[in-house]
Design an enzyme around this catalytic site. Structure first.
Site, PDB file in Angstrom:
ATOM      1  N   ARG A  69      30.880  65.744 -14.604  1.00 54.86           N
ATOM      2  CA  ARG A  69      30.160  66.098 -13.376  1.00 54.86           C
ATOM      3  C   ARG A  69      28.903  66.906 -13.687  1.00 54.86           C
ATOM      4  NH1 ARG A  69      31.587  70.170  -8.865  1.00 54.86           N
ATOM      5  NH2 ARG A  69      30.359  69.399  -7.107  1.00 54.86           N
ATOM      6  N   HIS A  73      25.168  66.121 -12.330  1.00 57.32           N
ATOM      7  CA  HIS A  73      24.333  67.088 -11.599  1.00 57.32           C
ATOM      8  C   HIS A  73      23.062  67.413 -12.367  1.00 57.32           C
ATOM      9  CE1 HIS A  73      26.947  68.722  -8.151  1.00 57.32           C
ATOM     10  NE2 HIS A  73      27.466  67.580  -8.541  1.00 57.32           N
ATOM     11  N   ASP A  74      23.127  67.330 -13.688  1.00 53.30           N
ATOM     12  CA  ASP A  74      21.889  67.540 -14.449  1.00 53.30           C
ATOM     13  C   ASP A  74      20.913  66.390 -14.195  1.00 53.30           C
ATOM     14  OD1 ASP A  74      20.028  68.631 -16.141  1.00 53.30           O
ATOM     15  OD2 ASP A  74      20.841  67.653 -17.918  1.00 53.30           O
ATOM     16  N   VAL A  77      18.920  65.972 -10.734  1.00 55.01           N
ATOM     17  CA  VAL A  77      17.929  66.960 -10.311  1.00 55.01           C
ATOM     18  C   VAL A  77      16.917  67.113 -11.450  1.00 55.01           C
ATOM     19  CG1 VAL A  77      17.575  69.267  -9.366  1.00 55.01           C
ATOM     20  CG2 VAL A  77      19.791  68.137  -9.067  1.00 55.01           C
ATOM     21  N   GLY A  79      15.847  64.903 -13.420  1.00 52.97           N
ATOM     22  CA  GLY A  79      16.211  64.123 -14.598  1.00 52.97           C
ATOM     23  C   GLY A  79      17.133  64.904 -15.525  1.00 52.97           C
ATOM     24  N   ASP A  81      17.571  67.002 -17.945  1.00 52.74           N
ATOM     25  CA  ASP A  81      16.719  67.942 -18.674  1.00 52.74           C
ATOM     26  C   ASP A  81      17.372  69.304 -18.826  1.00 52.74           C
ATOM     27  OD1 ASP A  81      16.668  68.890 -16.100  1.00 52.74           O
ATOM     28  OD2 ASP A  81      14.526  69.368 -16.120  1.00 52.74           O
ATOM     29  N   ASN A 101      26.786  73.215  -6.067  1.00 55.37           N
ATOM     30  CA  ASN A 101      27.287  73.588  -7.399  1.00 55.37           C
ATOM     31  C   ASN A 101      28.798  73.753  -7.382  1.00 55.37           C
ATOM     32  OD1 ASN A 101      28.114  76.007  -6.320  1.00 55.37           O
ATOM     33  ND2 ASN A 101      26.908  77.292  -7.658  1.00 55.37           N
ATOM     34  N   HIS A 200      35.113  59.500 -10.185  1.00 55.20           N
ATOM     35  CA  HIS A 200      36.108  60.223  -9.396  1.00 55.20           C
ATOM     36  C   HIS A 200      37.530  59.766  -9.714  1.00 55.20           C
ATOM     37  CE1 HIS A 200      32.936  61.582  -6.183  1.00 55.20           C
ATOM     38  NE2 HIS A 200      32.755  62.125  -7.369  1.00 55.20           N
TER      39      HIS A 200
END
Ligand code: HEM
Ligand SMILES: *[C@@H]1O[C@H](CO)[C@@H](O)[C@H](O)[C@H]1NC(C)=O
Ligand SMILES: *[C@@H]1O[C@H](CO)[C@@H](O)[C@H](O)[C@H]1NC(C)=O
Ligand SMILES: *[C@@H]1O[C@H](CO)[C@@H](O)[C@H](O)[C@H]1NC(C)=O
Length: 337
Positions: A69, A73-74, A77, A79, A81, A101, A200
């Site tokens: 996950r 999430h990285d 947002v 790309g 990075d 988060n 999931h």
């Protein structure tokens, strides 16, 4: 005479070729590569793997989901990075402190890998690549072999804003139209959406993230639940989450009951039975194309093969590569000073 004009022609052709190459370099982003650190830090992949596998061995039910996950999430947002790793500062609320988060984790595993890599190859291996490797290694643990190849060469971003997490991480109550548009904005198509949602198949969701589906769904003061949610499953969830489910961020339930710890296609089996946990899971069945894929995905072996491609595609979203873009962070929690 003929010879010298041939030479001129060759010179012109070479000059033209160089110009074309330079032009191409200017408009196409440099690509990620397999074994990017082969020469600059040959131990990089092994170091991450050893650290991740050791940690997953003591926490196999929780950590693979956290690290997978974290990668999602990285990438969604700014790309892939490593902006998700940056801590808030007095002047800036970072991505990790935004509402979506909820229960992000695995940061300490990334920190450990980074500390070791800074000791052996200072300033060489990006935090973004460590996140990508850690997700693969953690999910692969239960298979005893790498589930997918990770291409490397990402550089680390220098910006992390909570508002951007809110704007880019899809909500668990999102409908299909919103999900499709969100994924399209990352260069990912409906197939990627369906396959990546299969993540999931491991991990948990907290009551407050799906409470809206459990009662009062139609606004009536009754126990009416989301009609797309299996009624028996809804009452189990109501019992687990209690009367104040919408503020219960303490209780978590598995997202793939019956096969919660296995990384497999069972998520799609549950989905077809009305046992997808979030409205965003159930929404996949509302689109004809996606629903068709879900039926196929319950076929043995097909999911892992497709996940391999989709997660590699996710790992290329908005990456910073090449000179002049981003940096190699020394500490994954803060931009270099
Ligand atoms: C399609 C849109 C998606 C939505 C709306 C969504 C939403 C969520 C939510 C609300 C949670 C539960 C958070 C909590 O309560 O702790 C969750 C968990 C999780 N998500 Fe997603 N997600 C999506 C796509 C993805 C993708 C693309 C991946 C990875 C490829 C992913 C991987 C995970 C994992 C592994 C967990 C479990 C985390 C844990 O157990 O700590 N999700 N997701
Ligand atoms: C998530 O954000 C909240 C504030 O909205 C913060 O209290 C919490 O520590 C954050 N979680 C993580 C894992 O950073
Ligand atoms: C999907 O959700 C968006 C945003 O909440 C909304 O504007 C749109 O009307 C919804 N679409 C459908 C088909 O329900
Ligand atoms: C259901 O929604 C209505 C209208 O928003 C509200 O008056 C009522 O208290 C809610 N009932 C429950 C059980 O939450």
């Amino acid at each position: 005479m003929a010879r010298s004009s041939n030479m001129m022609l060759v010179f012109h052709l070479v000059a033209l070729l160089l110009l074309l190459l330079a032009g191409a370099g200017g408009c196409h982003r440099a690509l990620l590569k397999a074994h990017f650190y082969r020469h600059s830090c040959p131990v990089a992949e092994a170091v991450v793997r050893d650290i991740v596998l050791a940690r997953v061995a003591v926490d196999p039910a929780v950590l693979p989901a956290k690290l997978l996950r974290l990668f999602f999430h990285d990438c969604f947002v700014r790309g892939c990075d490593a902006s998700v790793l940056i801590d808030s500062t007095p002047g800036n609320t970072a991505e990790k402190d935004a509402a979506p988060n909820r229960s992000l984790g695995g940061f300490d595993v990334i920190d450990t890998a980074k500390a070791v890599l800074e000791a052996v190859c200072p300033g060489t291996v990006s935090c973004a690549d460590i996140v990508a490797l850690a997700a693969r290694d953690a999910v692969s643990f239960q298979f005893g072999r790498d589930l997918w190849d990770v291409q490397l060469g990402r550089r680390d971003g220098v910006v992390s804003r909570a508002s951007e997490a809110l704007a880019n991480i899809p909500s668990p109550s999102a409908n299909f139209t919103t999900l499709e548009a969100n994924f399209a904005s990352k260069g990912l198509d409906v197939k990627d959406l369906v396959i990546l949602s299969g993540a999931h198949t491991i991990g948990v969701g907290h009551c407050n993230t799906f409470a809206a589906r459990l009662s009062n769904f139609t606004g009536a003061a009754t126990a009416t639940s989301d009609p797309t949610l299996n009624a028996a499953y809804a009452s189990q969830l109501r019992a687990l989450c209690g009367p104040s489910a919408s503020s219960n961020s303490a209780t978590a339930v598995p997202m793939d009951p019956g096969s919660a710890a296995r990384f497999d296609a069972h998520y799609y089996v549950n989905l077809k039975l009305g046992r997808g946990l979030f409205a965003s899971d159930a929404a996949l069945l509302t689109d004809r194309r996606a629903a068709g894929m879900i039926h196929q995905l319950t076929r043995k072996g097909y999911f892992l093969e497709e996940f391999k491609n989709a997660v590699r595609k996710m790992g290329r979203v908005g990456v910073l590569t090449g000179g002049g873009h981003g940096e190699i962070r020394r500490n994954c929690r803060a931009v270099n000073i």
